[in-house]
Scaffold this motif. Structure first.
Motif, PDB file in Angstrom:
ATOM      1  N   TRP A 174      45.599  47.029  39.870  1.00  0.00           N
ATOM      2  CA  TRP A 174      44.979  45.704  39.891  1.00  0.00           C
ATOM      3  C   TRP A 174      46.000  44.637  40.267  1.00  0.00           C
ATOM      4  N   VAL A 175      45.568  43.669  41.063  1.00  0.00           N
ATOM      5  CA  VAL A 175      46.445  42.576  41.492  1.00  0.00           C
ATOM      6  C   VAL A 175      45.936  41.280  40.867  1.00  0.00           C
ATOM      7  N   PRO A 176      46.709  40.677  39.936  1.00  0.00           N
ATOM      8  CA  PRO A 176      46.281  39.405  39.353  1.00  0.00           C
ATOM      9  C   PRO A 176      46.562  38.250  40.297  1.00  0.00           C
ATOM     10  N   ASP A 177      45.801  37.164  40.150  1.00  0.00           N
ATOM     11  CA  ASP A 177      46.029  36.012  41.015  1.00  0.00           C
ATOM     12  C   ASP A 177      47.273  35.232  40.606  1.00  0.00           C
ATOM     13  N   GLU A 178      47.768  35.472  39.387  1.00  0.00           N
ATOM     14  CA  GLU A 178      49.036  34.895  38.954  1.00  0.00           C
ATOM     15  C   GLU A 178      49.681  35.848  37.965  1.00  0.00           C
ATOM     16  N   ASP A 179      51.023  35.838  37.912  1.00  0.00           N
ATOM     17  CA  ASP A 179      51.698  36.765  37.010  1.00  0.00           C
ATOM     18  C   ASP A 179      51.653  36.247  35.576  1.00  0.00           C
ATOM     19  N   ASP A 180      52.101  37.096  34.643  1.00  0.00           N
ATOM     20  CA  ASP A 180      52.035  36.743  33.226  1.00  0.00           C
ATOM     21  C   ASP A 180      52.820  35.475  32.905  1.00  0.00           C
ATOM     22  N   ASP A 181      53.982  35.325  33.505  1.00  0.00           N
ATOM     23  CA  ASP A 181      54.805  34.141  33.213  1.00  0.00           C
ATOM     24  C   ASP A 181      54.092  32.858  33.628  1.00  0.00           C
ATOM     25  N   SER A 182      53.465  32.883  34.799  1.00  0.00           N
ATOM     26  CA  SER A 182      52.748  31.702  35.266  1.00  0.00           C
ATOM     27  C   SER A 182      51.579  31.383  34.340  1.00  0.00           C
ATOM     28  N   PHE A 183      50.834  32.408  33.939  1.00  0.00           N
ATOM     29  CA  PHE A 183      49.689  32.180  33.061  1.00  0.00           C
ATOM     30  C   PHE A 183      50.159  31.711  31.685  1.00  0.00           C
ATOM     31  N   LEU A 184      51.254  32.281  31.192  1.00  0.00           N
ATOM     32  CA  LEU A 184      51.809  31.826  29.919  1.00  0.00           C
ATOM     33  C   LEU A 184      52.205  30.353  29.979  1.00  0.00           C
ATOM     34  N   ASN A 185      52.781  29.943  31.087  1.00  0.00           N
ATOM     35  CA  ASN A 185      53.152  28.531  31.240  1.00  0.00           C
ATOM     36  C   ASN A 185      51.916  27.634  31.196  1.00  0.00           C
ATOM     37  N   ARG A 186      50.838  28.063  31.855  1.00  0.00           N
ATOM     38  CA  ARG A 186      49.599  27.269  31.811  1.00  0.00           C
ATOM     39  C   ARG A 186      49.026  27.208  30.407  1.00  0.00           C
ATOM     40  N   LEU A 187      49.067  28.336  29.716  1.00  0.00           N
ATOM     41  CA  LEU A 187      48.591  28.362  28.332  1.00  0.00           C
ATOM     42  C   LEU A 187      49.415  27.434  27.450  1.00  0.00           C
ATOM     43  N   ARG A 206      41.966  33.827  34.409  1.00  0.00           N
ATOM     44  CA  ARG A 206      42.801  34.459  35.433  1.00  0.00           C
ATOM     45  C   ARG A 206      42.005  35.564  36.103  1.00  0.00           C
ATOM     46  N   ALA A 207      42.246  35.755  37.409  1.00  0.00           N
ATOM     47  CA  ALA A 207      41.462  36.694  38.211  1.00  0.00           C
ATOM     48  C   ALA A 207      42.271  37.949  38.516  1.00  0.00           C
ATOM     49  N   TYR A 208      41.533  39.059  38.694  1.00  0.00           N
ATOM     50  CA  TYR A 208      42.117  40.342  39.085  1.00  0.00           C
ATOM     51  C   TYR A 208      41.292  40.915  40.235  1.00  0.00           C
ATOM     52  N   ILE A 424      47.523  38.003  25.195  1.00  0.00           N
ATOM     53  CA  ILE A 424      47.106  39.314  24.698  1.00  0.00           C
ATOM     54  C   ILE A 424      45.589  39.387  24.601  1.00  0.00           C
ATOM     55  N   GLU A 425      44.960  38.285  24.213  1.00  0.00           N
ATOM     56  CA  GLU A 425      43.499  38.273  24.100  1.00  0.00           C
ATOM     57  C   GLU A 425      42.839  38.530  25.452  1.00  0.00           C
ATOM     58  N   THR A 426      43.404  38.005  26.528  1.00  0.00           N
ATOM     59  CA  THR A 426      42.817  38.272  27.848  1.00  0.00           C
ATOM     60  C   THR A 426      42.864  39.766  28.156  1.00  0.00           C
ATOM     61  N   ARG A 427      43.951  40.423  27.770  1.00  0.00           N
ATOM     62  CA  ARG A 427      44.056  41.866  28.012  1.00  0.00           C
ATOM     63  C   ARG A 427      43.034  42.628  27.181  1.00  0.00           C
ATOM     64  N   ASP A 428      42.884  42.236  25.921  1.00  0.00           N
ATOM     65  CA  ASP A 428      41.915  42.907  25.050  1.00  0.00           C
ATOM     66  C   ASP A 428      40.499  42.752  25.591  1.00  0.00           C
ATOM     67  N   LYS A 429      40.156  41.545  26.048  1.00  0.00           N
ATOM     68  CA  LYS A 429      38.808  41.297  26.560  1.00  0.00           C
ATOM     69  C   LYS A 429      38.535  42.091  27.837  1.00  0.00           C
ATOM     70  N   LEU A 430      39.522  42.186  28.703  1.00  0.00           N
ATOM     71  CA  LEU A 430      39.323  42.809  30.009  1.00  0.00           C
ATOM     72  C   LEU A 430      39.396  44.331  29.946  1.00  0.00           C
ATOM     73  N   SER A 431      40.020  44.867  28.908  1.00  0.00           N
ATOM     74  CA  SER A 431      40.320  46.299  28.887  1.00  0.00           C
ATOM     75  C   SER A 431      39.073  47.176  28.911  1.00  0.00           C
ATOM     76  N   GLY A 432      37.971  46.741  28.283  1.00  0.00           N
ATOM     77  CA  GLY A 432      36.764  47.559  28.298  1.00  0.00           C
ATOM     78  C   GLY A 432      36.223  47.760  29.701  1.00  0.00           C
TER      79      GLY A 432
END
Length: 448
Positions: A174-187, A206-208, A424-432
């Motif tokens: 999967w290719v995210p539209d932004e990496d974890d560091d960028s998303f963490l900065n936005r959060l 965030r998109a994949y 981490i919540e985004t990962r939990d939600k998307l994992s299913g």
């Protein structure tokens, strides 16, 4: 976690849709409303209305015309409603990109379909019934299809989902539209800004994306996702057009209407699933941050719909119960109200966007920079017939488009939020969803 066993009517409905030959036909749809315990299957497009590329197209019996909106009043939903048959059921899917700068114009932003035939499966009608037909010939054809189908044996499926794989394994390819560091900065920026708005909230997404080479039916992916996903409120599968499919399992409605009574789910507050009752109590029911986030969303949702209801008719009927899904659990409340006489579901839809936005509204530009299309994520999907029906928040969903799979995930951030926990919540939600896609792409035994 062991996914709760699906009622046999859902399994039979899936079997019927697969055997009908219409699962990959343009305009076909399969929806499961767990709130009302009913599956609706629509086949053979009779009428469709689509909004996109700055115009509205109206298709009847395969002939498409462009709707002249220059003299039309009201919202695009009112215009679309005026081009539907009043007696026929309607499946619809709406992208939130109708109000955003970033949009994927290769798909309709609003798409409404009315079928030639609609079947309903329910606990009392596990072998299905024809609940709409365009004419008597169609009704007879539908009855014949069900008669042939009733002779098929009930399928057997293993319902034990097993332990969920780590997100790092599920996200391979999967290719995210932004990496974890960028998303963490936005959060982190959102949390910082919200310190000045203690009652505020922002939804960040965030998109994949990934390519898929599997030859398995897209409806099989829907089945894998829905069968393993626990107490979702609503699931859907739809063939938008050739090689374009939308599917998902959402935990909440936006609004449902039955006999002029409005019912609204509020699902806010999230923790990881698969833990003990004591853990769920600590992380959800006794957690001040989760409770405040939930009550804030509940207040906002009630304020949004109260103007459409009779004075004094809005009442809380369920408060902060735990809704268990495959990979996460949520706090869930429900309120009801009596609609004013002139209000329709389409009128309500014209007032609800953005569903994933910000409070106060001036923070929306921070929450959503509109850099990538939402496609159908964060919009609504639903069904309406003779004034009753509902629309559901379209999350935990995927768009399959000509070999590509698009997915998106979001979190609601408040002043007490922790940026890394929200990641981490985004990962939990998307994992299913990612788990279902991984299983779908595995070779079936006959192919090995």
């Amino acid at each position: 976690m062991i996914a709760p066993e699906e009622s046999s009517y859902w399994e039979r409905a899936c079997q019927f849709f697969r055997s009908s030959g219409f699962a990959e036909s343009e305009g076909s749809y399969f929806i499961h409303n767990k709130n009302t315990e009913a599956v609706k299957i629509g086949v053979r497009r009779q009428v469709s209305v689509s909004v996109g590329d700055g115009h509205i197209s109206h298709t009847v019996a395969g002939q498409t015309t462009i709707v002249d909106t220059s003299r039309s009043g009201g919202s695009i939903f009112n215009i679309a409603e005026n081009h539907l048959r009043k007696d026929a059921p309607c499946f619809f899917i709406v992208s939130p990109d109708i109000h955003r700068r970033s949009a994927d114009h290769s798909i309709p932003l609003v798409h409404l379909v009315q079928p030639v035939l609609e079947f309903t499966f329910s606990p009392g009608r596990a072998n299905g019934e024809v609940t709409y037909a365009q004419n008597s010939i169609g009704r007879q054809q539908g009855s014949t299809m069900l008669s042939i189908f009733s002779e098929l044996p009930m399928p057997v499926h293993a319902h034990q989902a097993g332990e969920l794989k780590p997100f790092s394994e599920l996200a391979v390819g999967w290719v995210p539209d932004e990496d974890d560091d960028s998303f963490l900065n936005r959060l982190g920026e959102a949390v910082s800004i919200l310190q000045e708005h203690p009652d505020g909230k922002m939804a960040l997404t965030r998109a994949y994306e990934r390519e898929s080479a599997t030859t398995r039916s897209p409806f099989e992916l829907y089945e894998l996702h829905a069968r393993r996903n626990g107490a979702y409120a609503y699931s859907h599968f739809s063939c938008i057009r050739e090689n374009v499919f939308s599917l998902g399992t959402t935990p909440e409605n936006v609004v449902e209407i039955s006999d002029r009574t409005l019912s609204v789910d509020v699902v806010a507050g999230t923790c990881r699933s698969g833990e003990s009752d004591a853990y769920l109590a600590r992380e959800l029911l006794e957690n001040p941050k989760q409770i405040r986030e939930h009550r804030s969303s509940l207040k906002n949702r009630r304020n949004r719909f109260a103007p459409f209801c009779e004075d004094g008719s809005v009442h809380l009927v369920q408060e902060m119960r735990v809704k268990k899904l495959r990979n996460v659990c949520h706090l869930h409340s429900t309120f009801t109200g009596e609609l004013l006489p002139h209000v329709s579901l389409f009128e309500l839809m014209g007032s609800i966007f953005p569903l994933l936005g910000a409070r106060p509204r001036e923070l929306l530009a921070v929450a959503d920079p509109e850099s990538t299309p939402h496609r159908y994520y964060g919009g609504v999907v639903g069904h309406l017939h003779r004034g009753s029906g509902g629309c559901f928040l379209n999350i935990r969903n995927a768009l399959l488009k000509e070999g590509s799979i698009h997915a998106k995930v979001g979190v609601g951030v408040i002043a007490e939020s922790d940026a890394y926990s929200e990641l981490i919540e985004t990962r939990d939600k998307l994992s299913g969803l990612l788990e279902a896609i991984q299983l779908w792409e595995e070779p079936v035994p006959s192919e090995t």
